[in-house]
Design an enzyme around this catalytic site. Sequence first.
Site, PDB file in Angstrom:
ATOM      1  N   GLU A  45      -9.999   3.036  -5.047  1.00 23.10           N
ATOM      2  CA  GLU A  45      -9.263   4.043  -4.840  1.00 23.10           C
ATOM      3  C   GLU A  45      -7.849   4.636  -5.989  1.00 23.10           C
ATOM      4  O   GLU A  45      -6.859   5.117  -5.467  1.00 23.10           O
ATOM      5  CB  GLU A  45      -9.208   4.495  -3.368  1.00 23.10           C
ATOM      6  CG  GLU A  45     -10.210   3.828  -3.054  1.00 23.10           C
ATOM      7  CD  GLU A  45      -9.658   3.456  -1.361  1.00 23.10           C
ATOM      8  OE1 GLU A  45     -11.325   4.607  -0.336  1.00 23.10           O
ATOM      9  OE2 GLU A  45      -9.154   3.801  -0.992  1.00 23.10           O
TER      10      GLU A  45
ATOM     11  N   HIS B 298      -2.631   3.502  -4.701  1.00 23.87           N
ATOM     12  CA  HIS B 298      -2.256   2.911  -3.914  1.00 23.87           C
ATOM     13  C   HIS B 298      -0.982   2.251  -3.628  1.00 23.87           C
ATOM     14  O   HIS B 298      -0.211   1.420  -3.425  1.00 23.87           O
ATOM     15  CB  HIS B 298      -3.262   1.840  -2.717  1.00 23.87           C
ATOM     16  CG  HIS B 298      -4.471   2.556  -2.182  1.00 23.87           C
ATOM     17  ND1 HIS B 298      -3.918   3.043  -1.358  1.00 23.87           N
ATOM     18  CD2 HIS B 298      -5.794   2.190  -2.658  1.00 23.87           C
ATOM     19  CE1 HIS B 298      -5.590   3.422  -0.606  1.00 23.87           C
ATOM     20  NE2 HIS B 298      -6.588   2.833  -1.378  1.00 23.87           N
TER      21      HIS B 298
ATOM     22  N   ASP C 208       0.952  -1.409   0.228  1.00 23.19           N
ATOM     23  CA  ASP C 208      -0.043  -0.276  -0.129  1.00 23.19           C
ATOM     24  C   ASP C 208       1.223   1.179  -0.381  1.00 23.19           C
ATOM     25  O   ASP C 208       1.845   1.372   0.507  1.00 23.19           O
ATOM     26  CB  ASP C 208      -0.752  -0.223   1.322  1.00 23.19           C
ATOM     27  CG  ASP C 208      -2.413   0.572   0.455  1.00 23.19           C
ATOM     28  OD1 ASP C 208      -2.544   1.506   0.385  1.00 23.19           O
ATOM     29  OD2 ASP C 208      -3.054  -0.313   0.622  1.00 23.19           O
TER      30      ASP C 208
END
Length: 540
Positions: A339, A276, A205
């Site tokens: 995202e 990410h 991440d």
Amino acid sequence: MKFLFPRAVSFIVTALCALHSMTSAQRHIVIPRPVEEKYSTGSFILDRKTEIATISSNQELAPVAEYLGNFLEKGTGFVLPSLANGNPPKSNYILLEQDASLGNEGYELTVQKGSVRLRGGDQAGVFYAVQSLLQIMPPEIFRRDGLNKVAWKIPCATIIDKPRFPWRGMHLDVCRHFFPIEFVKRYIDFLAIYKMNTFHWHLTDDQGWRIEIKRYPKLTEVGGWRNGSMVGPYYNMKFDTIRYGGFFTQAQIREVVAYAASRYITVVPEIEMPGHALAALASYPELSCTGGPFEVGKAWGVFDDVFCPKETTFTFLENVLSEVCELFPGKYIHVGGDECPKVRWKECSSCQDLMKKEGLKDEEQLQSYFVSRIEKFLNTKGKNIIGWDEILQGGLAPNASVMSWRGTEGGIAAAKQHHNVVMTPGDYCYFDHYQGNPKYQPLAIGGYTTVEKVYWYDPVPSQLKPAERKYILGAQGNLWAEYITTPQQMEYMALPRMAALAEVDWSLPKNKNYQEFRGRLIRHFKVLDYVGANYSKALY
């Protein structure tokens, strides 16, 4: 008399309710609740002379028998004799055997005064029979220091059981905060207790890259460490300056995978892309659209800098995933896909040129192109991809499976397109949410998800037609670690909501009753006490 009669009726009703509650407690003990579970008078007496016997070809059940023997030894102090592939003794034995007619992961447990028989449709089914056997024993069996008892009573019982769904999962984020291998194994042990079969391991991440990739050592040398972390609520935007990080070597990864396999749990690794990715970009900035420089993320949330979909990036990711595929023998590789801001892509001439070349109308289709390329590569390795529901945007890759986290809409859309789905909506399955009054709970990311709310979740949306429902593989609980800093806190957030989700995934809806489950769960708290779990009592 006419005034006393209602009081007498009330007393009788109350007494009958109490009696019904007692018999219900005796009738149902196991979590998750089996299809059939019946108890009768009498007990099997487990003592030092009890033998563990197996009937299977090629020693298939030897690992399950060894697991049971080791567990009982730690709980009782008994080193039980074992007998493999022979005729069991006439009495005082525990017999493990396979019977394909019980189906995948199905089992039958029969406890009589002279014997215990554990039959499973496959090895996993026999293992689940073992878990049910341990749960109907006195909770003290979960102690690890060997009680000085002469014998243990196991109630005579018949349990016939099989799971509702093939995917029964829990997720663990080790990126925002790192958790050592000892805790990862302990976490897997909790999954085993509740007959869960999938461990989703979130390994990369913005805030840290946690898996060793030998071809790219900077991923852990640089990307595995950050120069500070967010402190307190996100809106305060406060940070410390403590260097923080860690990672798992490939040897440790193999150790965890083998440990999980011994409990019939498949490990699904998550390697985040295209978003990410800040920890990777800090290590290899040439994989970005701008060239950096970057640092590993100190804040939580979403960052604009993501992987640039150019050939050097795809070469990098294919090399990374080649090593990942060697480490994880399971069917699925999780590629994230959530995202991913498109800010950099819109400003990047390389991205815009690629869109024109491939006839992509917008950046959403560019993300679909990205995911589809990765899918094609992983298919050559014999793997399938699974990703968060954003991978639907711009068109779903041909063989992709979807995890529906932003509600259930993504899962419904994917199932209607005949793609496999794991339901994990935030309102029911995000265990980083508060589970009690926030005033009395440790700081969490937000939300409010109680044990009861988890328990009543049904992964199969009513909007789906009968032919579409088969694409719902099951449900998964997620634990994101922005605000979970220690193993003890992770246990607190996972337990006992994990037990409630296990019942969602395993048990038939017609058998569900929250008050009855709550009674079993309170009894089960003794098990958690004996294993030293730091569990929440917010349901009180």
